[in-house]
Design a protein around this motif. Structure first.
Motif, PDB file in Angstrom:
ATOM      1  N   HIS A 137       0.822  -1.218   0.023  1.00 24.09           N
ATOM      2  CA  HIS A 137      -0.149  -0.204  -0.156  1.00 24.09           C
ATOM      3  C   HIS A 137       0.837   0.780   0.176  1.00 24.09           C
ATOM      4  O   HIS A 137       0.021   2.380  -0.234  1.00 24.09           O
ATOM      5  CB  HIS A 137      -1.102  -0.293   1.539  1.00 24.09           C
ATOM      6  CG  HIS A 137      -2.263   0.529   1.105  1.00 24.09           C
ATOM      7  ND1 HIS A 137      -2.445   1.871   1.241  1.00 24.09           N
ATOM      8  CD2 HIS A 137      -3.669  -0.070   0.469  1.00 24.09           C
ATOM      9  CE1 HIS A 137      -4.101   2.145   1.221  1.00 24.09           C
ATOM     10  NE2 HIS A 137      -4.439   0.686   0.958  1.00 24.09           N
ATOM     11  N   SER A 163       0.015  -1.021   4.389  1.00 21.34           N
ATOM     12  CA  SER A 163      -2.191  -1.454   4.780  1.00 21.34           C
ATOM     13  C   SER A 163      -1.798  -2.371   5.703  1.00 21.34           C
ATOM     14  O   SER A 163      -1.065  -2.592   5.810  1.00 21.34           O
ATOM     15  CB  SER A 163      -2.819  -1.808   3.450  1.00 21.34           C
ATOM     16  OG  SER A 163      -3.975  -2.964   4.194  1.00 21.34           O
ATOM     17  N   ASN A 203      -3.074  -4.665   6.304  1.00 17.17           N
ATOM     18  CA  ASN A 203      -3.513  -6.363   5.886  1.00 17.17           C
ATOM     19  C   ASN A 203      -2.134  -6.489   5.261  1.00 17.17           C
ATOM     20  O   ASN A 203      -2.206  -7.742   4.731  1.00 17.17           O
ATOM     21  CB  ASN A 203      -4.637  -6.048   5.076  1.00 17.17           C
ATOM     22  CG  ASN A 203      -5.849  -5.767   5.267  1.00 17.17           C
ATOM     23  OD1 ASN A 203      -6.085  -5.542   6.780  1.00 17.17           O
ATOM     24  ND2 ASN A 203      -6.291  -3.902   4.717  1.00 17.17           N
ATOM     25  N   MET A 209      -4.027   1.757   9.146  1.00 20.13           N
ATOM     26  CA  MET A 209      -2.739   1.432   8.581  1.00 20.13           C
ATOM     27  C   MET A 209      -1.482   2.436   9.428  1.00 20.13           C
ATOM     28  O   MET A 209      -1.359   2.918  10.727  1.00 20.13           O
ATOM     29  CB  MET A 209      -3.141   3.145   7.516  1.00 20.13           C
ATOM     30  CG  MET A 209      -4.154   2.864   6.387  1.00 20.13           C
ATOM     31  SD  MET A 209      -3.895   1.723   5.124  1.00 20.13           S
ATOM     32  CE  MET A 209      -3.357   3.572   4.364  1.00 20.13           C
ATOM     33  N   ARG A 225      -2.886   9.461   5.879  1.00 19.09           N
ATOM     34  CA  ARG A 225      -3.544   8.028   5.455  1.00 19.09           C
ATOM     35  C   ARG A 225      -3.285   7.741   3.531  1.00 19.09           C
ATOM     36  O   ARG A 225      -2.696   6.811   3.362  1.00 19.09           O
ATOM     37  CB  ARG A 225      -4.830   7.859   4.945  1.00 19.09           C
ATOM     38  CG  ARG A 225      -5.392   6.282   5.990  1.00 19.09           C
ATOM     39  CD  ARG A 225      -6.668   5.762   6.244  1.00 19.09           C
ATOM     40  NE  ARG A 225      -7.179   4.371   6.183  1.00 19.09           N
ATOM     41  CZ  ARG A 225      -7.477   3.736   5.274  1.00 19.09           C
ATOM     42  NH1 ARG A 225      -8.303   4.381   3.812  1.00 19.09           N
ATOM     43  NH2 ARG A 225      -8.097   2.749   4.244  1.00 19.09           N
ATOM     44  N   SER A 226      -4.111   8.344   2.993  1.00 15.90           N
ATOM     45  CA  SER A 226      -3.987   8.214   1.670  1.00 15.90           C
ATOM     46  C   SER A 226      -3.906   9.400   0.652  1.00 15.90           C
ATOM     47  O   SER A 226      -4.629   9.633   0.373  1.00 15.90           O
ATOM     48  CB  SER A 226      -4.588   7.408   0.856  1.00 15.90           C
ATOM     49  OG  SER A 226      -4.335   5.676   1.352  1.00 15.90           O
TER      50      SER A 226
END
Length: 460
Positions: A102, A124, A126, A147, A174-175
Motif C-alpha cells: 500500500h 496497510s 492488512n 494503517m 492516510r492516502s
C-alpha cells in the motif's frame, strides 16, 4: 462526454496525466507504460515502459517529464527526438519503502516557486513489512492495527527543492492521492475514509502542520513516545481539521485529484473553483471554498453525475482547447478503466455558484436569477447537521444528526442570492442542505439540489 480509444493489449488504468506544450497528452498507466496520445490524429505512441506503478507525472517540455513511480521520482528524457525516452534518471529516492503493497507515491506537483510536492501513502494494516527495508525501520510507527508508517516518511507530504533535496513538509495522511493548488497558490490535498479519517476529506495543507493520521508522527524530529500511550483527545489537539468533509456513501467514498478550473478557459461559470474526482461513483465534485477566521472551509456539491461519465475518476487535466480529460482506474477496488473527454456545451446551467457562511446561516448565490416565489418558501430548504468522529476506528457514522429549521429567507435585488437564516447555527458540524423545489425565473430547474458545508468556524 467522449470515450477515447485506447491501444489493444493495454491495461488502461490511468495513474497520471499531463499535456505537453505541443498538445500531446502524456499518460502513465499502472502496469508501467507512459504513452503519448495525439488528439488530432487520435493515435498513441509509446514513450517509456517498465515503470513501477507510476501515479504522478509532470511534463517539463516536449521531450522530457518527471514521473513518480513507487520507488523513486524519475526523469524521462528523449535525447534523440525519436519520440521515445532513452534516459531514465533518478531524480530522488530519499524516502522509505518497507515492501508493504500500500506504499503508493504521488506527485510531483509544482508549487510555482521551483519546488515540487510529493505524497507518500501509509502502509496497510492488512499486510506486513519485508525483512529488508529502504530506510530505518521504526517499530513505534507500526501499531497493532490500522494503517502505519514503519519507514520514513510514510503518511507525509514531502517538498523537493530545486537543488534536489527532499524535505518533510506536512504529516498525518492516510492516502494523499489527490494534490493540487487553487488560484491563489494554496495547497489542497484529499484523503480517503479509514482509521483516523471519519469520512473522506479535503485539507488545506501548510508546512509543518499535522492532519490527523497518527502513525506518521513518529518521523517528527525527536519523537520518542509510544503512540498507544497517547489519548485521542491529545491526538485531536495536534491535528488541523479538514477544510471540506465529503459525507461517506452520499457524496464521495474515494475522492481523488483536486483540479483548478482556470479563469482563462471557458468551462462554464465556475472559474477559479476546484473540481475533485471520485472513484466509486460516476461523479466529479466541485468545492466552494472560503477563508473564515484564518482557516479554510466550504461546501461540496456535484459537478457532473452520470450523463455518460463512468466511475473510477482518478486523474484530470484540462487540454489546450479547454476540454477536461479524465483518466480512470480501478486497481482491484471499485472503479473503471480508460479515458474520457468532457467538453463544455455552452450556456449557463441553473446551479449553486457559491455557498457562503454568514453569522446566522448561509447565503446561496445562483448562476441564474431565481423564481422569487419558489425561492422565498423556507420549506424548500431542508437542513440536517452532523459530525464525524475522530477515532482509531475505520470511518465514522454521521453523529449527533439533527434537523435545523430555516427561520427566514431573503432574496437579493438581482434575485441571484438567497440568504437563509437558521434557527440555530453551531460550528463543528457538516450542514447538509437539500433543496426540494427551485427553478430560475425563466423556469430552468436547479441541477444540483444537495450540498454539504463544513462549518469549522462561525462567520463574523
Amino acid at each position: 462526454v467522449e470515450n477515447i480509444s485506447l491501444p489493444e493489449g493495454l491495461t488502461p488504468e490511468v495513474g497520471a496525466m499531463d499535456f505537453m506544450p505541443d498538445g500531446r497528452l502524456a499518460v502513465a498507466f499502472h502496469r508501467g507504460e507512459v504513452m503519448l496520445y495525439h488528439p488530432d490524429a487520435a493515435t498513441w505512441t509509446l514513450f517509456a515502459r517498465g515503470l513501477h506503478d507510476p501515479l504522478g507525472l509532470h511534463v517539463l517540455n516536449n521531450n522530457e517529464m518527471l514521473v513518480m513511480q513507487r520507488p523513486e521520482l524519475t526523469r524521462l528524457k528523449d535525447t534523440d527526438g525519436d519520440g521515445e525516452a532513452d534516459e531514465y534518471l533518478t531524480e530522488t529516492d530519499d524516502f522509505g519503502i518497507s515492501g508493504n503493497y500500500h506504499e503508493f507515491a504521488y506527485g510531483p506537483i509544482p508549487d510555482g516557486q521551483g519546488n515540487y510536492i510529493v505524497g507518500l501513502n501509509s502502509a496497510s494494516g492488512n499486510a506486513g513489512v519485508w525483512d529488508e527495508t529502504r530506510g530505518a525501520y521504526n517499530p513505534l510507527g507500526h501499531p497493532a492495527k490500522g494503517m502505519y508508517s514503519p519507514v520514513p516518511f510514510r503518511g507525509w507530504l514531502m517538498l523537493l527543492t530545486p537543488d534536489g533535496k527532499l524535505e518533510p513538509y506536512a504529516s498525518g495522511f492516510r492516502s494523499p492521492d489527490g494534490i493540487g493548488f487553487d488560484q491563489q497558490g494554496n495547497l489542497f490535498v484529499t484523503d480517503n475514509q479509514g482509521d483516523w479519517v471519519g469520512t473522506s476529506t479535503l485539507y488545506h495543507v501548510e508546512k509543518g502542520k499535522h492532519y490527523g493520521h497518527i502513525t506518521s508522527l513518529v518521523w517528527r524530529e525527536g519523537w520518542v513516545r509510544n503512540l498507544s500511550d497517547i489519548s485521542v483527545s491529545t491526538f485531536d489537539s495536534l491535528r488541523t481539521k479538514a477544510a471540506v468533509l465529503f459525507p461517506h456513501n452520499i457524496m464521495a467514498d474515494s475522492p481523488t485529484q483536486p483540479l483548478l478550473i482556470p479563469d482563462s478557459i471557458n468551462f462554464g461559470p465556475f472559474g477559479g473553483q476546484l473540481l475533485v474526482g471520485e472513484m466509486d461513483f460516476p461523479r466529479i465534485m466541485r468545492v466552494m471554498l472560503e477563508e473564515v477566521k484564518g482557516e479554510w472551509q466550504g461546501a461540496c456539491i456535484s459537478f457532473m453525475d452520470s450523463s455518460g461519465l463512468t466511475v473510477g475518476n482518478h486523474r484530470m487535466e484540462f487540454g489546450p482547447d479547454g476540454s477536461l480529460w479524465v483518466g480512470k482506474t480501478a486497481y482491484v477496488w471499485v472503479g473503471d478503466q480508460g479515458i474520457q473527454r468532457i467538453r463544455y456545451n455552452g450556456g449557463t446551467p441553473m446551479d449553486v455558484l457559491r455557498m457562503h457562511a454568514t453569522p446566522k446561516g448561509f447565503d446561496l448565490t445562483f448562476t441564474r436569477p431565481v423564481n422569487p416565489e419558489m425561492a422565498s418558501n423556507k420549506n424548500n430548504y431542508q437542513f440536517n447537521r452532523y459530525y464525524f468522529q475522530y477515532h482509531a476506528e475505520y470511518g465514522s457514522p454521521r453523529t449527533d444528526e439533527q434537523p435545523v429549521d430555516v427561520r427566514h429567507v431573503t432574496i437579493s435585488d438581482d434575485r441571484k442570492t438567497v440568504s437563509l437564516e437558521l434557527e440555530e447555527i453551531v460550528a463543528g458540524f457538516v450542514y447538509d442542505l437539500q433543496i426540494d423545489s427551485l427553478r430560475s425565473e425563466k423556469g430552468v430547474e436547479l441541477i444540483n439540489k444537495r450540498m454539504f458545508y463544513t462549518l469549522n468556524n462561525l462567520a463574523e
